[in-house]
Design a protein around this motif. Structure first.
Motif, PDB file in Angstrom:
ATOM      1  N   GLU A 268       0.839  -1.208   0.000  1.00  0.00           N
ATOM      2  CA  GLU A 268       0.000   0.000   0.000  1.00  0.00           C
ATOM      3  C   GLU A 268       0.874   1.258   0.000  1.00  0.00           C
ATOM      4  OE1 GLU A 268      -0.412  -2.557   2.044  1.00  0.00           O
ATOM      5  OE2 GLU A 268      -2.411  -3.314   1.546  1.00  0.00           O
ATOM      6  N   GLN A 269       1.933   1.209   0.799  1.00  0.00           N
ATOM      7  CA  GLN A 269       2.829   2.380   0.850  1.00  0.00           C
ATOM      8  C   GLN A 269       3.523   2.575  -0.503  1.00  0.00           C
ATOM      9  OE1 GLN A 269       4.993   1.114   4.362  1.00  0.00           O
ATOM     10  NE2 GLN A 269       4.196   2.855   5.530  1.00  0.00           N
ATOM     11  N   HIS A 270       3.950   1.470  -1.103  1.00  0.00           N
ATOM     12  CA  HIS A 270       4.599   1.549  -2.416  1.00  0.00           C
ATOM     13  C   HIS A 270       3.639   2.159  -3.437  1.00  0.00           C
ATOM     14  CE1 HIS A 270       6.165   0.303  -6.328  1.00  0.00           C
ATOM     15  NE2 HIS A 270       7.356   0.258  -5.746  1.00  0.00           N
ATOM     16  N   ALA A 271       2.384   1.713  -3.392  1.00  0.00           N
ATOM     17  CA  ALA A 271       1.386   2.226  -4.344  1.00  0.00           C
ATOM     18  C   ALA A 271       1.149   3.726  -4.120  1.00  0.00           C
ATOM     19  CB  ALA A 271       0.073   1.454  -4.191  1.00  0.00           C
ATOM     20  N   MET A 272       1.173   4.136  -2.867  1.00  0.00           N
ATOM     21  CA  MET A 272       0.958   5.554  -2.549  1.00  0.00           C
ATOM     22  C   MET A 272       2.119   6.394  -3.099  1.00  0.00           C
ATOM     23  SD  MET A 272      -0.162   7.048   1.157  1.00  0.00           S
ATOM     24  CE  MET A 272       1.384   7.089   2.005  1.00  0.00           C
TER      25      MET A 272
END
Ligand SMILES: [Fe+2]
Ligand SMILES: [Fe+2]
Length: 345
Positions: free
Chosen positions: A205-209
């Motif tokens: 999720e952090q990578h996608a953000m």
């Protein structure tokens, strides 16, 4: 008595003493001071506030420095938006320091403009009336925490590429202000890069953000270098005066070439399918920039133009009492220094 710049941008005593000035190309013979000015530019010497300079040189600098100062101040808003929601005390302290740096940059630059005889009141009035611009990048919203990282990496990164050559600008006070500003911009760029690196190597999720933020900030960052060279209205004269040292396209290319390997280390993709290494040129090719979008944002129709200017005007009004108190305090000190008898005279 020291010269002072009076309110509303009246010229300094130094300039008034230098007599009437004539632009190159204006009717009549060139004033003798012009040859000295041109010789200094040719010898890569600095032009200082007391030196004679053509009106157009002065006007160009005031316009550029004002736009730069306004960008620093308006540029505080998108990131300040995240100060209360920073994910940790460490991140909050770093972001606070960064946003405060930007305020300092604005102040050095307004001071540099004052050495040209234009008061900051006049510049602020023009900004608030929408008659002077700031960098259109700050009209984009900061939707997630990752935007703080993308701004540091890309927006401060682009600012460094633009500003390092300004340390050699022919106008002394501007060039000197840029030395410190560039050092601080370099810290801003690194904090953004480190923040994005942490997110990009975190949870999916952090990578996608992080990826989403880079997707949104990449193209506006490329627009920060200004229109293409063949459409850039002020470039040629600014280069001749050594205010500007490299063309918009040259700096944009340098930025792309620096960002590509950094994106690889971050594990993020730059949102341009046409981005590829060109062996022959020894540089990256990249896709077409949407100049229609750039012009729309410049015209005032970006996502946050109204919000940014409204907030700036409100902050200025809210701060009126501070300016009044500071002026009253300065007047009281001056009275004390001069003594009551002299002050009354
Ligand atoms: Fe800055
Ligand atoms: Fe910065």
């Amino acid at each position: 008595m020291p010269e002072t710049i009076t309110e509303r941008g009246s010229r300094s005593g130094a300039e008034a003493a230098s007599g009437p000035r004539t632009d190159p190309g204006a009717a009549g013979p060139a004033p003798p001071q012009e040859a000295a000015f041109e010789a200094k530019i040719a010898a890569d010497e600095r032009i200082e506030p007391r030196d004679w300079m053509p009106d157009a040189y002065r006007a160009t600098l005031v316009r550029q420095i004002a736009q730069h100062a306004h960008s620093e101040i308006i540029g505080m808003q998108p990131e300040a938006n995240w100060l209360t929601r920073a994910p940790s005390l460490r991140r909050k302290a770093i972001l606070l320091a960064k946003v405060q740096d930007e305020a300092g940059h604005g102040l050095y630059l307004y001071s540099a403009a004052e050495t040209l005889g234009t008061g900051r009141d006049e510049l602020l009035d023009k900004l608030h009336a929408g008659r002077q611009k700031y960098s259109s990048i700050f009209n984009y919203p900061t939707l997630t925490w990752a935007d703080v990282g993308a701004i540091g990496w890309l927006v401060d990164g682009a600012a460094i590429i633009n500003q390092v050559p300004l340390c050699r600008c022919s106008y002394g006070p501007y060039a000197r202000a840029m030395v410190r500003i560039c050092k601080e911009e370099s810290f801003h760029q690194r904090q953004g890069y480190e923040l994005l690196h942490t997110l990009a190597h975190g949870t999916p999720e952090q990578h996608a953000m992080a990826q989403d933020a880079v997707d949104r900030w990449w193209w506006p960052s490329l627009m920060m270098f200004g229109p293409p060279d063949d459409e850039s209205a002020h470039s040629a004269q600014s280069m001749a005066w050594k205010i500007k040292r490299h063309s918009n396209d040259e700096l944009r290319q340098r930025f792309v070439d620096i960002c590509v390997p950094q994106a690889e280390i971050l594990g993020l993709t730059l949102p341009d399918p046409d981005l590829k290494w060109n062996e022959e040129r020894g540089q990256h090719d990249f896709g077409a920039i949407d100049w229609a979008e750039f012009k729309e944002v410049l015209r005032g129709n970006g996502p946050c133009n109204d919000q940014r200017l409204d907030r700036k005007r409100r902050a200025h009004e809210d701060g009126a009492w501070v300016r009044e108190a500071a002026a009253a305090y300065a007047a009281k000190r001056a009275l004390g220094a001069a003594g009551p008898g002299e002050a009354a005279a």
